[in-house]
Design a protein around this motif. Structure first.
Motif, PDB file in Angstrom:
ATOM      1  N   GLN A 116     -22.800  18.070 -20.310  1.00 18.83           N
ATOM      2  CA  GLN A 116     -21.615  18.869 -20.586  1.00 18.83           C
ATOM      3  C   GLN A 116     -21.965  20.342 -20.545  1.00 18.83           C
ATOM      4  OE1 GLN A 116     -19.676  17.919 -24.285  1.00 18.83           O
ATOM      5  NE2 GLN A 116     -17.742  18.858 -23.636  1.00 18.83           N
ATOM      6  N   LEU A 117     -21.042  21.105 -20.004  1.00 21.77           N
ATOM      7  CA  LEU A 117     -21.201  22.553 -19.997  1.00 21.77           C
ATOM      8  C   LEU A 117     -19.888  23.128 -20.482  1.00 21.77           C
ATOM      9  CD1 LEU A 117     -22.598  25.217 -19.222  1.00 21.77           C
ATOM     10  CD2 LEU A 117     -21.705  24.913 -16.925  1.00 21.77           C
ATOM     11  N   ALA A 118     -19.898  23.672 -21.671  1.00 23.04           N
ATOM     12  CA  ALA A 118     -18.637  24.151 -22.232  1.00 23.04           C
ATOM     13  C   ALA A 118     -18.931  25.144 -23.343  1.00 23.04           C
ATOM     14  CB  ALA A 118     -17.828  22.976 -22.772  1.00 23.04           C
ATOM     15  N   ALA A 119     -17.881  25.730 -23.859  1.00 26.14           N
ATOM     16  CA  ALA A 119     -18.022  26.660 -24.970  1.00 26.14           C
ATOM     17  C   ALA A 119     -18.560  25.893 -26.174  1.00 26.14           C
ATOM     18  CB  ALA A 119     -16.671  27.265 -25.300  1.00 26.14           C
ATOM     19  N   PRO A 120     -19.262  26.604 -27.080  1.00 29.10           N
ATOM     20  CA  PRO A 120     -19.851  25.920 -28.238  1.00 29.10           C
ATOM     21  C   PRO A 120     -18.848  25.064 -29.004  1.00 29.10           C
ATOM     22  CG  PRO A 120     -20.619  28.167 -28.128  1.00 29.10           C
ATOM     23  CD  PRO A 120     -19.607  28.019 -27.033  1.00 29.10           C
ATOM     24  N   ALA A 127     -16.186  23.582 -27.943  1.00 30.15           N
ATOM     25  CA  ALA A 127     -15.849  22.377 -27.203  1.00 30.15           C
ATOM     26  C   ALA A 127     -16.995  21.370 -27.272  1.00 30.15           C
ATOM     27  CB  ALA A 127     -15.536  22.726 -25.757  1.00 30.15           C
ATOM     28  N   ILE A 128     -18.214  21.894 -27.205  1.00 33.87           N
ATOM     29  CA  ILE A 128     -19.364  20.991 -27.278  1.00 33.87           C
ATOM     30  C   ILE A 128     -19.348  20.226 -28.591  1.00 33.87           C
ATOM     31  CG2 ILE A 128     -21.882  20.940 -27.509  1.00 33.87           C
ATOM     32  CD1 ILE A 128     -21.299  21.506 -24.723  1.00 33.87           C
ATOM     33  N   TYR A 129     -19.008  20.951 -29.641  1.00 32.74           N
ATOM     34  CA  TYR A 129     -19.064  20.311 -30.955  1.00 32.74           C
ATOM     35  C   TYR A 129     -17.842  19.434 -31.196  1.00 32.74           C
ATOM     36  CZ  TYR A 129     -19.847  19.685 -35.920  1.00 32.74           C
ATOM     37  OH  TYR A 129     -20.078  19.132 -37.151  1.00 32.74           O
ATOM     38  N   ASN A 130     -16.684  19.958 -30.899  1.00 31.29           N
ATOM     39  CA  ASN A 130     -15.456  19.243 -31.245  1.00 31.29           C
ATOM     40  C   ASN A 130     -15.041  18.228 -30.194  1.00 31.29           C
ATOM     41  OD1 ASN A 130     -15.126  20.668 -33.623  1.00 31.29           O
ATOM     42  ND2 ASN A 130     -14.164  22.388 -32.535  1.00 31.29           N
ATOM     43  N   ASP A 131     -15.481  18.436 -29.008  1.00 32.73           N
ATOM     44  CA  ASP A 131     -14.951  17.650 -27.917  1.00 32.73           C
ATOM     45  C   ASP A 131     -16.070  17.211 -26.975  1.00 32.73           C
ATOM     46  OD1 ASP A 131     -13.134  16.470 -26.313  1.00 32.73           O
ATOM     47  OD2 ASP A 131     -12.343  18.330 -25.444  1.00 32.73           O
ATOM     48  N   PRO A 132     -17.074  16.538 -27.509  1.00 34.79           N
ATOM     49  CA  PRO A 132     -18.213  16.186 -26.661  1.00 34.79           C
ATOM     50  C   PRO A 132     -17.790  15.238 -25.549  1.00 34.79           C
ATOM     51  CG  PRO A 132     -18.363  15.082 -28.781  1.00 34.79           C
ATOM     52  CD  PRO A 132     -17.218  16.040 -28.877  1.00 34.79           C
ATOM     53  N   ALA A 133     -18.321  15.472 -24.377  1.00 36.64           N
ATOM     54  CA  ALA A 133     -17.915  14.687 -23.219  1.00 36.64           C
ATOM     55  C   ALA A 133     -18.693  13.386 -23.116  1.00 36.64           C
ATOM     56  CB  ALA A 133     -18.126  15.506 -21.946  1.00 36.64           C
ATOM     57  N   HIS A 134     -19.715  13.272 -23.911  1.00 36.90           N
ATOM     58  CA  HIS A 134     -20.563  12.099 -23.775  1.00 36.90           C
ATOM     59  C   HIS A 134     -21.118  11.763 -25.147  1.00 36.90           C
ATOM     60  CE1 HIS A 134     -24.026   9.651 -22.560  1.00 36.90           C
ATOM     61  NE2 HIS A 134     -23.398   9.469 -21.421  1.00 36.90           N
ATOM     62  N   ILE A 135     -21.348  10.495 -25.362  1.00 37.50           N
ATOM     63  CA  ILE A 135     -21.829  10.072 -26.678  1.00 37.50           C
ATOM     64  C   ILE A 135     -23.171  10.727 -27.010  1.00 37.50           C
ATOM     65  CG2 ILE A 135     -22.985   7.985 -25.798  1.00 37.50           C
ATOM     66  CD1 ILE A 135     -21.979   6.594 -28.377  1.00 37.50           C
ATOM     67  N   ARG A 164     -21.567  29.894 -23.287  1.00 34.02           N
ATOM     68  CA  ARG A 164     -21.371  28.486 -22.969  1.00 34.02           C
ATOM     69  C   ARG A 164     -22.669  27.747 -23.223  1.00 34.02           C
ATOM     70  NH1 ARG A 164     -19.198  27.242 -17.243  1.00 34.02           N
ATOM     71  NH2 ARG A 164     -20.514  28.992 -16.607  1.00 34.02           N
ATOM     72  N   VAL A 165     -22.541  26.502 -23.596  1.00 39.79           N
ATOM     73  CA  VAL A 165     -23.715  25.692 -23.881  1.00 39.79           C
ATOM     74  C   VAL A 165     -23.783  24.577 -22.847  1.00 39.79           C
ATOM     75  CG1 VAL A 165     -24.819  24.160 -25.548  1.00 39.79           C
ATOM     76  CG2 VAL A 165     -23.605  26.195 -26.339  1.00 39.79           C
ATOM     77  N   ALA A 224     -20.647  17.130 -15.552  1.00 41.41           N
ATOM     78  CA  ALA A 224     -19.980  17.861 -16.611  1.00 41.41           C
ATOM     79  C   ALA A 224     -19.988  19.340 -16.334  1.00 41.41           C
ATOM     80  CB  ALA A 224     -20.669  17.591 -17.929  1.00 41.41           C
ATOM     81  N   ALA A 225     -20.893  19.760 -15.481  1.00 45.94           N
ATOM     82  CA  ALA A 225     -20.975  21.189 -15.210  1.00 45.94           C
ATOM     83  C   ALA A 225     -19.656  21.726 -14.708  1.00 45.94           C
ATOM     84  CB  ALA A 225     -22.055  21.437 -14.175  1.00 45.94           C
ATOM     85  N   LYS A 226     -18.868  20.851 -14.138  1.00 42.00           N
ATOM     86  CA  LYS A 226     -17.625  21.334 -13.582  1.00 42.00           C
ATOM     87  C   LYS A 226     -16.472  21.205 -14.571  1.00 42.00           C
ATOM     88  CE  LYS A 226     -19.160  20.227  -9.027  1.00 42.00           C
ATOM     89  NZ  LYS A 226     -18.945  19.479  -7.817  1.00 42.00           N
ATOM     90  N   ALA A 227     -16.811  20.722 -15.729  1.00 41.22           N
ATOM     91  CA  ALA A 227     -15.728  20.444 -16.659  1.00 41.22           C
ATOM     92  C   ALA A 227     -15.063  21.725 -17.145  1.00 41.22           C
ATOM     93  CB  ALA A 227     -16.236  19.645 -17.834  1.00 41.22           C
ATOM     94  N   ALA A 228     -15.815  22.781 -17.216  1.00 43.13           N
ATOM     95  CA  ALA A 228     -15.215  24.002 -17.718  1.00 43.13           C
ATOM     96  C   ALA A 228     -15.136  25.009 -16.596  1.00 43.13           C
ATOM     97  CB  ALA A 228     -16.044  24.554 -18.861  1.00 43.13           C
ATOM     98  N   ARG A 229     -13.971  25.543 -16.405  1.00 40.78           N
ATOM     99  CA  ARG A 229     -13.837  26.503 -15.326  1.00 40.78           C
ATOM    100  C   ARG A 229     -14.158  27.880 -15.814  1.00 40.78           C
ATOM    101  NH1 ARG A 229      -8.230  26.237 -12.575  1.00 40.78           N
ATOM    102  NH2 ARG A 229      -7.895  27.254 -14.563  1.00 40.78           N
ATOM    103  N   PRO A 230     -14.716  28.685 -14.943  1.00 39.38           N
ATOM    104  CA  PRO A 230     -14.894  30.085 -15.321  1.00 39.38           C
ATOM    105  C   PRO A 230     -13.533  30.653 -15.700  1.00 39.38           C
ATOM    106  CG  PRO A 230     -15.493  29.670 -13.027  1.00 39.38           C
ATOM    107  CD  PRO A 230     -15.185  28.369 -13.627  1.00 39.38           C
ATOM    108  N   GLY A 231     -13.555  31.465 -16.671  1.00 35.78           N
ATOM    109  CA  GLY A 231     -12.273  32.022 -17.101  1.00 35.78           C
ATOM    110  C   GLY A 231     -11.874  31.392 -18.411  1.00 35.78           C
ATOM    111  N   CYS A 232     -12.039  30.113 -18.460  1.00 39.33           N
ATOM    112  CA  CYS A 232     -11.645  29.437 -19.685  1.00 39.33           C
ATOM    113  C   CYS A 232     -12.502  29.856 -20.851  1.00 39.33           C
ATOM    114  CB  CYS A 232     -11.771  27.934 -19.523  1.00 39.33           C
ATOM    115  SG  CYS A 232     -10.476  27.283 -18.500  1.00 39.33           S
TER     116      CYS A 232
END
Lengths: 234, 278, 457
Positions: C232-236, C238-246, C221-222, C403-411
């Motif tokens: 944002q805290l998410a898989a690479p 998601a970070i690239y394709n689905d950024p949570a912030h500009i 996760r990045v 954003a840290a909570k945006a991705a749940r463990p497991g996902c």
């Protein structure tokens, strides 16, 4: 070379150096470490400890003479308050060399401190961070793991300067004791000066100069060997 | 040292430093207090710091009357200034050549510098004295300054400093069409200030304090440096008038201390930036 | 239970907030990359974790235990420093042995000279040197053990630093830009090695870097940190394709994403006549449109797309970067093209710029607000997405403040297939967009619908 005055002055110089150099180096390092950890008052202490270096030693020798004065000096007055009979610091042959050593230490601690401080600031902070993370919990552990080895080159420089300065002691002797009492404070340079320029025994003085030089060259050679063995790192 | 200093540690550290500072300062305190005491005060109350009768004016007047203070200080400034000027003038090009130019004898010269580092003026004092005597140059500024113009220590210090300077800087200067002398004057010197300030303190402290050489070559008051003058004063005044002696001491100590206080920050910077740290 | 939890960690220096409430969970075995521009606070966070700095507030929990009162030396957290921080006077072997010596030898046994004379230390020292050799052979630095750091290359030093950190089997592994001092080739090689070492050791790792390529390629996760905020805290992917912030969108991706100023008006976003119909209610006003350079296409004949001009063409071998400027708005648009697509392109020529709206991301106004939300979702087949970050929307439950909570463990473990979906579906009804011409009203169709634009020509 078998002259008694010369042997006496060689011995006195050795004793003086053996006292002043190590004590002023250790105290200088100690003060530098304490000041390094100090926060706000750091600049103040640094200035205070360096003051003797910037003062005219001939002038301050006069002050010390007053302090050491057996009857009107504040040091003996202080001792008598505590009920200790003060010695005749500069006037007795068994204490004169130690009194001069005290002045020598007083004068050179600040100089060594500044050199050590400069060495300390050159140590990368990350090494201390690494030491913390590696489990060096006590200050003593970190000192032996990081500070002391990293100060190696500085220490070498400080030792060189301190030893040569101690061997070259002249001003305080000339001002305060003139080699006395009873030649108890004859040191090499003073003897050379006395023989060469006062009694005008040029040959004798020249011979002593050669010995003086030889001592310095031997010292330098030893230091160079240590320097050479030291691994240089980037 | 310790990042996680507990208050107790800090207090101990502060106490230790204060105690040491007090010991360092004690002579100055006594100097100032004694300079304000009368003879009888001095003999009766050694430990009282505040003089019973304020005698500052009288003691200072005596010191100024007996010692040609202005001449002494002027001599000191001239001698130290000239020595320092020539030392830097000689040492910078030498150090530059040894640090950055490649020539066959470079290593040999390095060894010679290391050797010279430990041979003090005292070792060569006799022949120098004879030479100055022959040239009838005793009792002159020349005799006081000339032996010190080549400072091996200065060369060594600048050498360390220059070695740390990037070679590319010099290559750039050469490509810009500067001569070697031009490089020294316009690139090296402006960048060498930290080293120069650091060396200034070493040099000035050493020569302002030096008693040995002036004692040998100067026998007239007119050329006496501060230490020598103070010695004359003591000899003439039969050492026991401590009030006046302290006043004279105070006056003679003050200039260098003041100069140091002004320069100390740059001095520490200079030492840190030159090779002295190793 | 997470191996490491950060709870609202805050830190400021002299009134400047460096960390603005960072919360983060690291799972056992996980490799998290903390990425951000220099000065974003990531190294400070690492130092606080290691115990080298203290947070102003917030909690650090390692294995269920609060670390705040624990000194750095006792945390059993290992760290690799950017400069490696090897002790220059010790050989590689001695360097690696330091953490073991500190742990196993008593205080008096550690003293120089005297320590070596004390009873009982011989056996311990033999054990230490055995462990050091073992570690060295794992990292293939056996032949370096007697050398000092000054005699080693950058890559060798980096390995020694790794060995020193790993030798005592830490509970957490921190790395502060360990590869930034290596040359490019070595860096790529070392990336793979560190990931492999991590896989074998299974120690949770927090890896700080400013290099997005490192972060994306190495981490499970990045975490993207900008300006002291964890955006944002998410898989690479998601970070690239689905950024949570500009700012995340801007930071990740090379060349940088094209950000174009657009206007939202009653459910539509309009840029230079390119209209995106949004189903979500978007507050009317200015928004930002983000399109990654690889989705921008150029029509050399200039007959389709927005009229523009090529300013500069960079040939990079496997790809070509074309810098264009739009005639009407004056906005710069960068296109990343395959070489065969760019054969005829030269600087100065007029060109039609095609901005495919189904690849567009929409960001609302207000750059660094704490709350952010994603409500566009991708079409499964193409992996495209539309994210919009809008201030003041009441969609998001108030508890999601980071954003840290945006991705749940497991996902993240299943990110290949469904990470994005779980990370938003679990807390967020998928929003829908309708592909609609301007005239038709935007109606919800399905979760996987893409957004279509109609160009007004």
């Amino acid at each position: 070379m078998n002259d008694r005055t010369f042997r006496r002055s060689l011995w006195n110089t050795s004793v003086y150096t053996a006292i002043v150099a190590p004590v002023s180096i250790v105290l200088g390092l100690g003060v530098a470490l304490l000041i390094e950890g100090e926060g706000r008052a750091r600049g103040f202490f640094r200035t205070v400890y360096f003051l003797p270096v910037a003062s005219l030693i001939v002038a301050m020798a006069t002050v010390w003479q007053y302090i050491f004065h057996p009857t009107i000096g504040p040091l003996n007055a202080l001792l008598s308050l505590a009920g200790i009979p003060g010695p005749n610091w500069l006037g007795a042959s068994n204490t004169v060399l130690y009194s001069l050593s005290i002045i020598g230490i007083w004068q050179s601690v600040g100089f060594n401190m500044v050199l050590f401080l400069a060495g300390l600031t050159a140590i990368p902070r990350e090494l201390y961070a690494a030491a913390h993370v590696d489990g060096a919990k006590s200050a003593l552990d970190r000192f032996f793991l990081v500070t002391w080895p990293m100060l190696g080159p500085t220490t070498l420089f400080v030792v060189t300067i301190s030893v040569t300065n101690a061997v070259k002691v002249f001003e305080t002797v000339k001002m305060l004791t003139d080699g006395g009492p009873n030649k108890a404070s004859e040191v090499l340079l003073f003897t050379i000066y006395q023989e060469g320029f006062v009694y005008l025994r040029v040959g004798y003085a020249s011979a002593m100069t050669v010995v003086f030089l030889a001592i310095l060259v031997v010292l330098m050679f030893l230091q160079y060997r240590v320097l050479d063995r030291r691994v240089h790192y980037t | 040292m310790s990042n996680t200093a507990i208050p107790a540690g800090r207090i101990i550290r502060f106490a230790l430093l204060s105690l040491g500072a007090l010991m360092i300062l004690a002579p100055y305190i006594f100097m100032i207090s004694t300079a304000g005491k009368t003879q009888s005060d001095i003999f009766t109350a050694a430990l009282s710091l505040v003089p019973q009768h304020f005698y500052f004016a009288e003691n200072f007047a005596k010191a100024f009357a007996k010692v040609p203070m202005a001449t002494l200080l002027w001599n000191g400034v001239v001698v130290c200034g000239l020595i320092f000027f020539f030392q830097v003038l000689v040492a910078i090009p030498c150090a530059y050549a040894m640090a950055k130019l490649k020539f066959p004898a470079a290593r040999l010269m390095m060894v010679l510098v290391m050797l010279g580092l430990l041979v003090p003026i005292h070792a060569t004092a006799l022949p120098l004295y004879v030479a100055f005597d022959r040239m009838s140059l005793l009792n002159s500024y020349t005799a006081l300054v000339a032996p010190f113009t080549i400072s091996v220590f200065a060369i060594f210090m600048f050498l360390q400093f220059f070695r740390a300077m990037p070679d590319d800087l010099l290559h750039a200067a050469r490509l810009d069409g500067m001569s070697e002398l031009g490089i020294v004057a316009r690139v090296i010197v402006p960048n060498a200030w930290p080293a120069v300030t650091a060396f200034a303190i070493f040099s000035v402290v050493a020569h302002w304090n030096d008693l040995y050489w002036p004692l040998i070559v100067v026998s007239k008051q007119a050329y006496a440096t501060p230490p020598l003058g103070l010695m004359y004063f003591r000899a003439a005044e039969a050492g026991d008038d401590y009030g006046a002696l302290m006043a004279a001491t105070l006056i003679i100590t003050l200039p260098l201390v003041a100069a140091f206080l002004l320069a100390q920050k740059r001095f520490v910077e200079g030492i840190t930036m030159t090779g002295l740290k190793g | 239970m997470s191996a490491l939890s950060l709870r609202d960690v805050r830190k400021s220096f002299g009134g400047n907030a460096i960390l603005n409430g960072i919360s983060l969970d690291v799972e056992q075995d996980e490799f998290i990359a903390l990425v951000g521009p220099s000065g974003c606070g990531k190294s400070t966070l690492l130092r606080i974790l290691a115990g080298l700095d203290h947070a102003d507030s917030g909690g650090i929990i390692v294995g269920g235990k609060d670390m705040a009162p624990v000194a750095a030396a006792d945390r059993n957290i290992a760290m690799v420093f950017q400069s490696y921080a090897l002790y220059p006077h010790l050989t590689a072997g001695q360097n690696i042995a330091v953490p073991l010596a500190m742990k196993r030898l008593s205080r008096s046994q550690r003293l120089p000279l005297i320590g070596a004379l004390l009873p009982g230390q011989k056996g311990i020292r033999a054990g230490i040197s055995r462990d050091v050799r073992e570690m060295a052979s794992v990292l293939k630095i056996d032949q370096l053990l007697d050398r000092k750091p000054g005699q080693m290359s950058g890559g060798q030093r980096q390995r020694v630093a790794l060995a020193r950190a790993m030798v005592r089997q830490p509970s957490i592994f921190l790395m502060d830009e360990p590869l930034s001092n290596l040359d490019a080739n070595l860096r790529v090689h070392a990336r793979g090695e560190i990931v492999e070492l991590h896989r074998r050791a299974g120690v949770p790792t927090l890896y700080v870097t400013h290099d997005q390529a490192e972060a994306l390629s190495m981490a499970d996760r990045v975490a993207v940190m900008i300006g002291g905020h964890l955006l944002q805290l998410a898989a690479p992917e998601a970070i690239y394709n689905d950024p949570a912030h500009i700012e995340v969108a801007r930071f990740v991706g090379q060349p940088r994403i094209n950000i174009l100023p657009a206007v939202a008006d009653t459910g539509r976003v309009d840029y230079q006549g390119v209209r995106l119909a949004l189903l979500e209610k978007v507050a009317n006003g200015p928004v930002s449109l983000g399109i990654r350079p690889e989705f921008v296409k150029l029509a050399p004949d200039g007959r389709s797309g927005l009229a523009g001009r090529i300013e500069r063409v960079e040939f990079l071998g496997s790809e070509v970067i074309a810098h264009c400027r739009l005639d009407l708005s004056g906005d710069a648009v960068v296109a990343k093209l395959a070489p065969h697509e760019a054969m005829d392109l030269i600087g100065g020529m007029p060109v039609g710029v095609l901005l495919p709206s189904e690849q567009a991301m929409v960001f609302g106004p207000g750059g660094t607000a704490a709350a952010h939300r994603q409500y566009g979702r991708h079409t499964a087949g193409t992996g495209l997405c539309l994210a919009s970050r809008l201030r003041g929307s009441s969609r998001m439950p108030p508890r999601f403040t980071g954003a840290a909570k945006a991705a749940r463990p497991g996902c993240w473990r299943h990110r290949q297939s469904c990470c994005c979906c779980c990370s938003c579906s679990c807390r967020w009804p998928l929003s829908s967009f309708s592909a609609s011409p301007i005239s038709s009203s935007a109606t919800a169709s399905s979760a996987s619908s893409a957004l279509r634009t109609t160009r007004i020509s």
